[in-house]
Design an enzyme around this catalytic site. Structure first.
Site, PDB file in Angstrom:
ATOM      1  N   SER A  88      -5.355  21.205  -3.874  1.00 15.15           N
ATOM      2  CA  SER A  88      -5.866  21.495  -2.696  1.00 15.15           C
ATOM      3  C   SER A  88      -4.964  21.859  -1.642  1.00 15.15           C
ATOM      4  O   SER A  88      -3.869  20.894  -1.432  1.00 15.15           O
ATOM      5  CB  SER A  88      -7.024  20.188  -2.282  1.00 15.15           C
ATOM      6  N   GLY A  89      -4.964  22.653  -0.896  1.00 14.55           N
ATOM      7  CA  GLY A  89      -4.138  23.083   0.289  1.00 14.55           C
ATOM      8  C   GLY A  89      -3.776  21.953   1.245  1.00 14.55           C
ATOM      9  O   GLY A  89      -2.908  21.559   1.683  1.00 14.55           O
ATOM     10  N   HIS A  90      -4.937  21.535   1.927  1.00 14.89           N
ATOM     11  CA  HIS A  90      -4.956  20.841   3.013  1.00 14.89           C
ATOM     12  C   HIS A  90      -4.162  19.472   2.948  1.00 14.89           C
ATOM     13  O   HIS A  90      -4.166  18.683   4.168  1.00 14.89           O
ATOM     14  CB  HIS A  90      -6.358  20.733   3.761  1.00 14.89           C
TER      15      HIS A  90
ATOM     16  N   GLN B 162      -4.073  14.678  -5.079  1.00 11.24           N
ATOM     17  CA  GLN B 162      -3.152  13.675  -4.175  1.00 11.24           C
ATOM     18  C   GLN B 162      -1.741  13.488  -4.941  1.00 11.24           C
ATOM     19  O   GLN B 162      -0.882  12.821  -4.270  1.00 11.24           O
ATOM     20  CB  GLN B 162      -3.597  12.271  -4.247  1.00 11.24           C
TER      21      GLN B 162
ATOM     22  N   THR C  13     -12.523  20.426  -4.159  1.00  7.62           N
ATOM     23  CA  THR C  13     -13.865  20.166  -4.712  1.00  7.62           C
ATOM     24  C   THR C  13     -14.377  21.305  -5.952  1.00  7.62           C
ATOM     25  O   THR C  13     -14.874  21.035  -6.824  1.00  7.62           O
ATOM     26  CB  THR C  13     -14.764  19.891  -3.593  1.00  7.62           C
TER      27      THR C  13
ATOM     28  N   ASN D   3      -6.788   8.582  -4.865  1.00  2.80           N
ATOM     29  CA  ASN D   3      -6.749   9.085  -3.473  1.00  2.80           C
ATOM     30  C   ASN D   3      -6.991   7.721  -2.509  1.00  2.80           C
ATOM     31  O   ASN D   3      -6.674   7.814  -1.292  1.00  2.80           O
ATOM     32  CB  ASN D   3      -7.987   9.846  -2.835  1.00  2.80           C
TER      33      ASN D   3
ATOM     34  N   CYS E 240     -14.007  10.941   2.545  1.00  2.00           N
ATOM     35  CA  CYS E 240     -15.194  11.605   2.108  1.00  2.00           C
ATOM     36  C   CYS E 240     -16.494  10.587   1.995  1.00  2.00           C
ATOM     37  O   CYS E 240     -17.402  10.834   1.973  1.00  2.00           O
ATOM     38  CB  CYS E 240     -14.958  11.962   0.786  1.00  2.00           C
TER      39      CYS E 240
ATOM     40  N   THR F 292     -13.769  38.460  -1.991  1.00  2.00           N
ATOM     41  CA  THR F 292     -12.711  38.654  -1.425  1.00  2.00           C
ATOM     42  C   THR F 292     -11.670  37.565  -1.110  1.00  2.00           C
ATOM     43  O   THR F 292     -12.309  36.388  -0.299  1.00  2.00           O
ATOM     44  CB  THR F 292     -13.044  39.595  -0.017  1.00  2.00           C
TER      45      THR F 292
HETATM   46  N1  PLP Z   1      -9.716  14.953  -5.152  1.00  2.00           N
HETATM   47  C1  PLP Z   1      -9.121  14.285  -4.433  1.00  2.00           C
HETATM   48  C2  PLP Z   1      -8.394  13.145  -5.342  1.00  2.00           C
HETATM   49  C3  PLP Z   1      -9.050  14.172  -3.122  1.00  2.00           C
HETATM   50  O1  PLP Z   1      -8.320  13.328  -2.647  1.00  2.00           O
HETATM   51  C4  PLP Z   1      -9.839  15.189  -2.487  1.00  2.00           C
HETATM   52  C5  PLP Z   1      -9.768  15.312  -0.955  1.00  2.00           C
HETATM   53  O2  PLP Z   1     -10.050  14.149  -0.434  1.00  2.00           O
HETATM   54  C6  PLP Z   1     -10.578  16.212  -3.328  1.00  2.00           C
HETATM   55  C7  PLP Z   1     -10.694  16.015  -4.471  1.00  2.00           C
HETATM   56  C8  PLP Z   1     -11.171  17.295  -2.497  1.00  2.00           C
HETATM   57  O3  PLP Z   1     -10.520  18.243  -1.883  1.00  2.00           O
HETATM   58  P1  PLP Z   1     -11.093  19.084  -0.956  1.00  2.00           P
HETATM   59  O4  PLP Z   1     -11.110  18.466   0.177  1.00  2.00           O
HETATM   60  O5  PLP Z   1      -9.992  20.164  -0.853  1.00  2.00           O
HETATM   61  O6  PLP Z   1     -12.378  19.639  -1.467  1.00  2.00           O
END
Ligand code: PLP
Length: 375
Positions: A197-199, A179, A70, A149, A321, A236
């Protein structure tokens, strides 16, 4: 628990957690400190950056750590508009972007930017031609995601980059590649900003990165302050998160090609298993190996998610989300209401098995046969 929601977030492998633990406990130096443990941490930080940059096919000095996807999306959009502030105030994006892009654009609209949101066809497709035809001389930014996503549609970002260079070379291109992470090379994509994004790939939550191409000569800092991240994103550095991020990338890269091929086979297997369930239909043109959206037309998606959750099976009703609200992506497909209200997303990762898919298919069949349709 049967976890079929890898597009929401991925499990963290033990090696990643152990690496983070070691950094937290034994190497807690601040990379800005000038004594040995600080200098050691700075060296490690640059090593982690190198690992992630080489997996993305970009120079490490153009990759900046962020706290999440995000943040990367918001930063990219604002940095692009700043760079092109003399070109114009038109932003071209799509109706199927993640909220991180769309909500940012909504705010910008209040500040006087003009937003064009391209609509997909009924399968979620948006063509290069559609994008290029909508570009105007005052288009400061095109923001189009790499992989959707919710429905897994892959967008032709590389082709758009090449078309844009010919049509309006000053317009900057951002792609949210959250994604599609690890399946692309920044060089081949040719976008000016790439968010990851890492997760989504086994790193902890709360760490991401933004690639900024050399075309953006003096990127606008996201957070002015102590000067970390080449002065562009002060604060940091989240060293343990970044260490976990690099470890997750390293692990995924080891088996990337086998995993992608296996995910493709698993998805075909899932499509085959689900095909025998009456009223179930595929949704969207999913090119991504890890995402499969279907609709059990007539059975509301939230009820399905709740029923499967009670049996220990995790799937999602659209993007995690949206927290139960109707998804803007599914709405954009213009599906009949009973189809649109019944969309669920299954998403897979390297740990997914055929047995898990069988259990999910059986639970869906059971839901279809034993719950009253409500629509
Ligand atoms: N963009 C896409 C296509 C995503 O699938 C997601 C998370 O679901 C995000 C952005 C947001 O990533 P983060 O959860 O690391 O903020």
């Amino acid at each position: 628990m049967i976890y079929l929601d890898h597009a929401a977030t991925a499990p963290v492998p033990l090696e990643v957690a152990e690496e983070m633990y070691t950094i937290l406990r034994e190497h807690y130096g601040n990379p800005s400190s000038q004594y040995a443990s600080g200098l050691d941490m700075k060296k490690r930080l640059e090593g982690w950056r190198q690992t992630i940059a080489s997996a993305m096919g970009c120079p490490p000095e153009r990759l900046f750590f962020t706290s999440c996807g995000t943040e990367g999306d918001n930063w990219a959009i604002r940095a692009a508009l700043w760079q092109n502030r003399h070109l114009g105030r038109h932003i071209l994006t799509t109706a199927v972007e993640h909220s991180a892009v769309l909500e940012c654009c909504k705010w910008l609209a209040q500040d006087g930017y003009e937003i064009t949101c391209l609509q997909p066809d009924g399968n979620g497709n948006i063509s290069t031609q559609q994008v290029l035809e909508a570009v105007r001389p005052d288009t400061a930014l095109v923001s189009i995601m790499l992989v959707n996503n919710e429905i897994g549609t892959i967008y032709p970002v590389g082709e758009i980059a090449r078309g844009l260079a010919a049509r309006n070379p000053k317009t900057l291109l951002h792609t949210d590649a959250v994604q599609g992470f690890l399946t692309f090379s920044a060089k081949a994509l040719g976008a000016d900003f790439i968010t990851v994004s890492g997760h989504k790939i086994g790193a902890p939550k709360g760490v991401g990165a933004l690639y900024i191409s050399p075309r953006v000569r003096n990127p606008r800092p996201l957070l002015p302050g102590g000067g970390q991240e080449s002065g562009l994103r002060s604060g940091t550095e989240a060293t343990a998160q970044i260490a976990g991020f690099a470890k997750a990338v390293e692990l995924r890269m080891k088996t990337l090609h086998e995993d992608q091929a296996r995910l493709g086979r698993l998805k075909a297997y899932a499509i085959d298993r689900l095909a025998s369930i009456p009223d179930l239909q595929p949704v969207g043109n999913s090119g991504a190996a890890h995402i499969l959206s279907v609709s059990l037309a007539g059975w509301p998606s939230q009820n399905i998610v709740n029923d499967l959750s009670a049996q220990g099976i995790c799937i999602s009703a659209g993007s995690a989300c949206h927290q139960g609200k109707p998804s803007h992506v599914i709405k954009a497909l213009n599906l009949p209401k009973r189809v649109a209200s019944s969309v669920i997303r299954l998403s897979f990762g390297p740990s997914t098995t055929e047995a898990e898919i069988n259990a999910c298919a059986a639970a869906l069949r059971n839901h279809r046969d034993n719950r009253m349709p409500m629509l």
